[in-house]
Design a protein around this motif. Sequence first.
Motif, PDB file in Angstrom:
ATOM      1  N   ARG A  34      -2.160  -5.572  -0.104  1.00 37.86           N
ATOM      2  CA  ARG A  34      -1.564  -5.520   1.227  1.00 37.86           C
ATOM      3  C   ARG A  34      -1.825  -6.833   1.952  1.00 37.86           C
ATOM      4  O   ARG A  34      -2.937  -7.361   1.925  1.00 37.86           O
ATOM      5  CB  ARG A  34      -2.137  -4.352   2.039  1.00 37.86           C
ATOM      6  CG  ARG A  34      -1.729  -2.985   1.500  1.00 37.86           C
ATOM      7  CD  ARG A  34      -2.318  -1.853   2.334  1.00 37.86           C
ATOM      8  NE  ARG A  34      -1.907  -1.893   3.732  1.00 37.86           N
ATOM      9  CZ  ARG A  34      -0.744  -1.426   4.185  1.00 37.86           C
ATOM     10  NH1 ARG A  34       0.108  -0.866   3.338  1.00 37.86           N
ATOM     11  NH2 ARG A  34      -0.439  -1.496   5.454  1.00 37.86           N
ATOM     12  N   THR A  39       2.458  -3.544   2.286  1.00 39.96           N
ATOM     13  CA  THR A  39       2.179  -3.466   0.860  1.00 39.96           C
ATOM     14  C   THR A  39       3.099  -4.428   0.123  1.00 39.96           C
ATOM     15  O   THR A  39       4.313  -4.240   0.099  1.00 39.96           O
ATOM     16  CB  THR A  39       2.374  -2.034   0.339  1.00 39.96           C
ATOM     17  OG1 THR A  39       1.457  -1.159   1.005  1.00 39.96           O
ATOM     18  CG2 THR A  39       2.113  -1.976  -1.160  1.00 39.96           C
ATOM     19  N   ASP A  42       2.586  -2.915  -5.411  1.00 44.16           N
ATOM     20  CA  ASP A  42       2.411  -1.462  -5.361  1.00 44.16           C
ATOM     21  C   ASP A  42       2.233  -0.886  -6.768  1.00 44.16           C
ATOM     22  O   ASP A  42       3.198  -0.664  -7.490  1.00 44.16           O
ATOM     23  CB  ASP A  42       3.627  -0.826  -4.678  1.00 44.16           C
ATOM     24  CG  ASP A  42       3.468   0.666  -4.454  1.00 44.16           C
ATOM     25  OD1 ASP A  42       2.365   1.199  -4.660  1.00 44.16           O
ATOM     26  OD2 ASP A  42       4.462   1.303  -4.057  1.00 44.16           O
TER      27      ASP A  42
END
Length: 284
Positions: A34, A39, A42
Amino acid sequence: MGVRPVLFRRRTRRLPLPSPLGTVLAEARSLSVRLGGRTVLDGVGLGVAAGEVLALVGPNGAGKSTLLAALAHDLPAASGEVLIDGGPAASWSAAELALRRAVLPQSAELSFPFPVEEVVRMGRAPWAGTAAEGEDDEAVREAMAAAEVTGFASRPFAALSGGERARVALARVLAQRTPLLLLDEPTAALDLRHQELVLRICRERAADGAAVVVVLHDLGLAAAYADRVAVLHGGRVAAEGPPARVLEAELLTRVYLQPVEVIDHPRTGEPLVIPWRAGRNFAS
Protein backbone atom coordinates in the motif's frame (compact mmCIF):
# COMPACT_ATOMS: atom_id res chain seq x y z
CA MET A 1 47.68 6.25 6.93
CA GLY A 2 45.03 6.92 9.57
CA VAL A 3 41.94 4.93 10.41
CA ARG A 4 39.90 3.63 7.52
CA PRO A 5 36.25 4.70 7.44
CA VAL A 6 33.79 2.38 9.15
CA LEU A 7 32.30 1.51 5.75
CA PHE A 8 35.54 -0.22 4.78
CA ARG A 9 36.34 -2.01 8.01
CA ARG A 10 36.21 -5.77 8.08
CA ARG A 11 32.84 -6.81 9.42
CA THR A 12 30.83 -9.97 9.89
CA ARG A 13 28.46 -10.51 7.00
CA ARG A 14 26.88 -13.60 5.55
CA LEU A 15 28.28 -13.69 2.03
CA PRO A 16 26.22 -15.12 -0.84
CA LEU A 17 27.10 -18.60 -2.03
CA PRO A 18 26.93 -19.79 -5.65
CA SER A 19 23.44 -21.00 -6.54
CA PRO A 20 22.68 -23.80 -9.01
CA LEU A 21 20.69 -22.81 -12.07
CA GLY A 22 16.99 -22.88 -11.28
CA THR A 23 17.42 -21.84 -7.65
CA VAL A 24 14.82 -19.20 -6.78
CA LEU A 25 16.74 -16.11 -5.69
CA ALA A 26 13.83 -13.71 -5.13
CA GLU A 27 10.18 -14.47 -4.53
CA ALA A 28 7.03 -12.58 -3.63
CA ARG A 29 4.44 -14.64 -1.75
CA SER A 30 0.88 -13.29 -1.53
CA LEU A 31 2.49 -9.84 -1.53
CA SER A 32 0.41 -6.71 -1.05
CA VAL A 33 1.83 -3.19 -0.90
CA ARG A 34 0.00 0.00 0.00
CA LEU A 35 1.23 3.48 -0.92
CA GLY A 36 -0.54 6.69 0.07
CA GLY A 37 -3.47 4.72 1.44
CA ARG A 38 -3.97 2.87 -1.86
CA THR A 39 -3.34 -0.81 -2.56
CA VAL A 40 -0.77 -0.87 -5.36
CA LEU A 41 0.00 -4.59 -5.28
CA ASP A 42 -2.67 -7.08 -4.30
CA GLY A 43 -1.71 -10.66 -3.44
CA VAL A 44 1.13 -11.03 -5.94
CA GLY A 45 2.98 -14.32 -6.13
CA LEU A 46 6.04 -14.36 -8.40
CA GLY A 47 9.62 -15.58 -8.30
CA VAL A 48 12.80 -15.42 -10.36
CA ALA A 49 15.46 -18.11 -10.53
CA ALA A 50 19.18 -18.21 -11.20
CA GLY A 51 19.79 -18.39 -14.92
CA GLU A 52 16.68 -16.61 -16.16
CA VAL A 53 15.47 -13.18 -17.27
CA LEU A 54 12.00 -12.23 -16.03
CA ALA A 55 10.38 -9.22 -17.72
CA LEU A 56 7.68 -7.24 -15.92
CA VAL A 57 5.34 -5.55 -18.40
CA GLY A 58 2.00 -3.79 -18.21
CA PRO A 59 0.43 -0.34 -18.58
CA ASN A 60 1.35 2.71 -16.54
CA GLY A 61 0.25 2.32 -12.93
CA ALA A 62 0.02 -1.47 -13.09
CA GLY A 63 2.50 -1.91 -10.22
CA LYS A 64 5.66 -2.93 -12.09
CA SER A 65 8.08 -0.55 -10.37
CA THR A 66 6.40 -1.14 -7.01
CA LEU A 67 6.87 -4.89 -7.39
CA LEU A 68 10.52 -4.41 -8.34
CA ALA A 69 11.09 -2.19 -5.28
CA ALA A 70 9.32 -4.70 -3.05
CA LEU A 71 11.48 -7.54 -4.41
CA ALA A 72 14.51 -5.40 -3.52
CA HIS A 73 13.12 -4.94 0.01
CA ASP A 74 13.06 -1.18 -0.59
CA LEU A 75 9.30 -1.03 0.07
CA PRO A 76 7.53 -2.69 3.02
CA ALA A 77 4.82 -5.29 2.53
CA ALA A 78 1.34 -4.60 3.87
CA SER A 79 0.85 -8.38 3.85
CA GLY A 80 2.62 -11.41 2.45
CA GLU A 81 6.38 -11.63 2.27
CA VAL A 82 9.45 -11.35 0.07
CA LEU A 83 12.24 -13.93 0.12
CA ILE A 84 15.75 -13.15 -1.09
CA ASP A 85 18.40 -15.85 -1.45
CA GLY A 86 16.16 -18.33 0.34
CA GLY A 87 15.49 -16.25 3.44
CA PRO A 88 13.00 -13.57 4.45
CA ALA A 89 14.21 -10.25 3.06
CA ALA A 90 13.97 -8.69 6.52
CA SER A 91 16.42 -11.26 7.90
CA TRP A 92 19.30 -9.77 5.91
CA SER A 93 21.12 -6.65 7.04
CA ALA A 94 21.40 -3.76 4.59
CA ALA A 95 25.01 -4.75 3.88
CA GLU A 96 24.03 -8.37 3.26
CA LEU A 97 21.21 -7.32 0.93
CA ALA A 98 23.66 -5.23 -1.07
CA LEU A 99 25.77 -8.35 -1.61
CA ARG A 100 22.76 -10.25 -2.96
CA ARG A 101 20.84 -7.82 -5.10
CA ALA A 102 21.69 -4.78 -7.17
CA VAL A 103 18.98 -2.27 -8.05
CA LEU A 104 18.84 0.07 -11.03
CA PRO A 105 16.19 2.77 -10.46
CA GLN A 106 14.38 4.58 -13.25
CA SER A 107 16.53 7.71 -12.92
CA ALA A 108 20.06 8.29 -11.68
CA GLU A 109 20.89 11.63 -10.10
CA LEU A 110 23.97 12.74 -8.16
CA SER A 111 24.44 16.03 -6.32
CA PHE A 112 28.24 16.01 -6.48
CA PRO A 113 30.46 16.17 -9.60
CA PHE A 114 31.83 12.63 -9.41
CA PRO A 115 33.67 11.36 -12.49
CA VAL A 116 32.12 8.40 -14.26
CA GLU A 117 34.66 5.87 -13.03
CA GLU A 118 34.01 6.82 -9.40
CA VAL A 119 30.27 6.45 -9.90
CA VAL A 120 30.78 2.94 -11.24
CA ARG A 121 33.18 2.15 -8.39
CA MET A 122 30.39 2.94 -5.90
CA GLY A 123 28.94 -0.41 -6.89
CA ARG A 124 31.86 -2.11 -5.17
CA ALA A 125 31.20 -0.57 -1.74
CA PRO A 126 29.30 -3.61 -0.35
CA TRP A 127 32.37 -5.82 -0.89
CA ALA A 128 34.75 -3.64 1.14
CA GLY A 129 36.44 -5.66 3.82
CA THR A 130 35.65 -9.02 2.17
CA ALA A 131 37.86 -11.39 0.22
CA ALA A 132 36.31 -10.04 -2.99
CA GLU A 133 37.64 -6.54 -2.32
CA GLY A 134 40.65 -7.35 -4.47
CA GLU A 135 38.36 -7.73 -7.49
CA ASP A 136 37.30 -4.07 -7.43
CA ASP A 137 39.48 -2.81 -10.28
CA GLU A 138 38.63 -5.75 -12.53
CA ALA A 139 34.91 -5.49 -11.76
CA VAL A 140 34.83 -1.77 -12.53
CA ARG A 141 36.81 -2.18 -15.73
CA GLU A 142 34.62 -5.03 -17.01
CA ALA A 143 31.39 -3.25 -16.10
CA MET A 144 32.41 -0.06 -17.88
CA ALA A 145 33.42 -1.99 -20.98
CA ALA A 146 30.14 -3.93 -21.02
CA ALA A 147 28.06 -0.75 -20.77
CA GLU A 148 30.30 1.05 -23.29
CA VAL A 149 31.20 3.93 -20.98
CA THR A 150 34.98 3.44 -20.78
CA GLY A 151 35.52 6.25 -23.27
CA PHE A 152 34.26 8.89 -20.86
CA ALA A 153 35.56 7.45 -17.58
CA SER A 154 37.00 10.79 -16.42
CA ARG A 155 34.04 12.99 -17.38
CA PRO A 156 31.76 14.36 -14.64
CA PHE A 157 28.59 12.33 -14.34
CA ALA A 158 26.50 15.53 -14.36
CA ALA A 159 27.89 16.51 -17.77
CA LEU A 160 26.56 13.38 -19.49
CA SER A 161 23.47 13.03 -21.62
CA GLY A 162 20.48 11.14 -20.25
CA GLY A 163 21.36 8.01 -22.20
CA GLU A 164 24.99 8.14 -21.10
CA ARG A 165 23.93 8.51 -17.47
CA ALA A 166 21.66 5.50 -17.82
CA ARG A 167 24.54 3.38 -19.08
CA VAL A 168 26.84 4.55 -16.29
CA ALA A 169 24.15 3.66 -13.75
CA LEU A 170 23.92 0.21 -15.34
CA ALA A 171 27.70 -0.17 -15.14
CA ARG A 172 27.54 0.60 -11.40
CA VAL A 173 24.99 -2.18 -10.97
CA LEU A 174 27.09 -4.61 -13.01
CA ALA A 175 30.20 -3.79 -10.98
CA GLN A 176 28.31 -4.81 -7.85
CA ARG A 177 28.44 -8.42 -9.10
CA THR A 178 25.39 -9.65 -7.24
CA PRO A 179 23.48 -12.86 -8.07
CA LEU A 180 20.22 -10.88 -8.45
CA LEU A 181 19.73 -7.87 -10.74
CA LEU A 182 16.61 -5.70 -10.47
CA LEU A 183 16.41 -3.19 -13.33
CA ASP A 184 13.64 -0.60 -13.63
CA GLU A 185 13.12 0.53 -17.23
CA PRO A 186 16.83 0.36 -18.10
CA THR A 187 16.15 1.07 -21.80
CA ALA A 188 13.89 4.12 -21.39
CA ALA A 189 16.53 6.76 -22.23
CA LEU A 190 18.50 4.71 -24.74
CA ASP A 191 18.74 4.62 -28.51
CA LEU A 192 18.04 1.45 -30.47
CA ARG A 193 21.59 0.12 -30.36
CA HIS A 194 21.95 0.56 -26.62
CA GLN A 195 18.51 -0.87 -25.88
CA GLU A 196 19.67 -4.05 -27.55
CA LEU A 197 22.99 -3.85 -25.69
CA VAL A 198 21.29 -3.68 -22.30
CA LEU A 199 19.08 -6.68 -22.99
CA ARG A 200 22.03 -8.67 -24.32
CA ILE A 201 23.82 -7.91 -21.05
CA CYS A 202 20.78 -9.19 -19.17
CA ARG A 203 20.92 -12.43 -21.14
CA GLU A 204 24.67 -12.77 -20.58
CA ARG A 205 24.30 -12.28 -16.83
CA ALA A 206 21.56 -14.89 -16.75
CA ALA A 207 23.75 -17.29 -18.72
CA ASP A 208 26.43 -16.77 -16.06
CA GLY A 209 23.93 -17.80 -13.38
CA ALA A 210 22.36 -14.54 -12.26
CA ALA A 211 18.63 -13.96 -11.84
CA VAL A 212 17.47 -10.84 -13.70
CA VAL A 213 14.19 -8.97 -13.27
CA VAL A 214 13.67 -6.13 -15.73
CA VAL A 215 10.76 -3.71 -16.08
CA LEU A 216 10.08 -3.02 -19.75
CA HIS A 217 7.57 -1.07 -21.79
CA ASP A 218 8.81 -2.45 -25.11
CA LEU A 219 6.97 -5.74 -25.57
CA GLY A 220 9.23 -6.60 -28.49
CA LEU A 221 12.29 -6.53 -26.25
CA ALA A 222 10.47 -8.62 -23.66
CA ALA A 223 9.56 -11.19 -26.31
CA ALA A 224 13.07 -11.33 -27.73
CA TYR A 225 15.12 -11.53 -24.55
CA ALA A 226 13.04 -12.73 -21.59
CA ASP A 227 12.67 -16.34 -20.53
CA ARG A 228 9.41 -15.44 -18.79
CA VAL A 229 7.08 -12.46 -18.94
CA ALA A 230 4.75 -11.35 -16.16
CA VAL A 231 1.94 -9.04 -17.28
CA LEU A 232 0.79 -6.80 -14.43
CA HIS A 233 -2.65 -5.22 -14.42
CA GLY A 234 -4.33 -3.38 -11.57
CA GLY A 235 -1.72 -4.49 -9.04
CA ARG A 236 -2.04 -8.19 -9.88
CA VAL A 237 -0.32 -10.65 -12.19
CA ALA A 238 -2.72 -11.07 -15.12
CA ALA A 239 -0.55 -13.70 -16.80
CA GLU A 240 2.91 -15.17 -16.41
CA GLY A 241 4.96 -17.58 -18.49
CA PRO A 242 7.04 -17.85 -21.68
CA PRO A 243 6.62 -14.86 -24.04
CA ALA A 244 5.06 -16.96 -26.82
CA ARG A 245 2.28 -18.06 -24.48
CA VAL A 246 1.72 -14.85 -22.52
CA LEU A 247 1.94 -12.19 -25.22
CA GLU A 248 -1.36 -12.90 -26.95
CA ALA A 249 -3.64 -10.39 -28.56
CA GLU A 250 -6.78 -10.79 -26.45
CA LEU A 251 -4.95 -10.39 -23.13
CA LEU A 252 -2.84 -7.44 -24.26
CA THR A 253 -5.82 -5.67 -25.81
CA ARG A 254 -7.72 -5.99 -22.53
CA VAL A 255 -4.81 -4.96 -20.30
CA TYR A 256 -3.55 -2.02 -22.37
CA LEU A 257 -6.97 -0.84 -23.57
CA GLN A 258 -5.46 -0.74 -27.03
CA PRO A 259 -6.30 -3.21 -29.80
CA VAL A 260 -3.21 -5.13 -30.90
CA GLU A 261 -2.36 -7.99 -33.16
CA VAL A 262 0.39 -10.49 -32.45
CA ILE A 263 2.27 -12.17 -35.28
CA ASP A 264 5.28 -14.47 -35.35
CA HIS A 265 8.55 -13.01 -36.56
CA PRO A 266 9.16 -14.58 -39.98
CA ARG A 267 12.76 -15.50 -39.13
CA THR A 268 12.94 -16.09 -35.35
CA GLY A 269 9.34 -17.00 -34.56
CA GLU A 270 9.29 -14.51 -31.66
CA PRO A 271 5.94 -12.80 -31.08
CA LEU A 272 5.68 -9.30 -32.52
CA VAL A 273 3.08 -7.05 -30.89
CA ILE A 274 1.67 -4.45 -33.27
CA PRO A 275 -0.94 -1.82 -32.31
CA TRP A 276 -4.00 -2.14 -34.50
CA ARG A 277 -4.39 0.92 -36.73
CA ALA A 278 -7.30 1.58 -39.02
CA GLY A 279 -5.14 3.08 -41.73
CA ARG A 280 -2.30 5.44 -42.49
CA ASN A 281 -4.45 8.54 -43.12
CA PHE A 282 -4.45 9.84 -39.55
CA ALA A 283 -6.17 13.10 -38.75
CA SER A 284 -3.74 15.95 -38.15
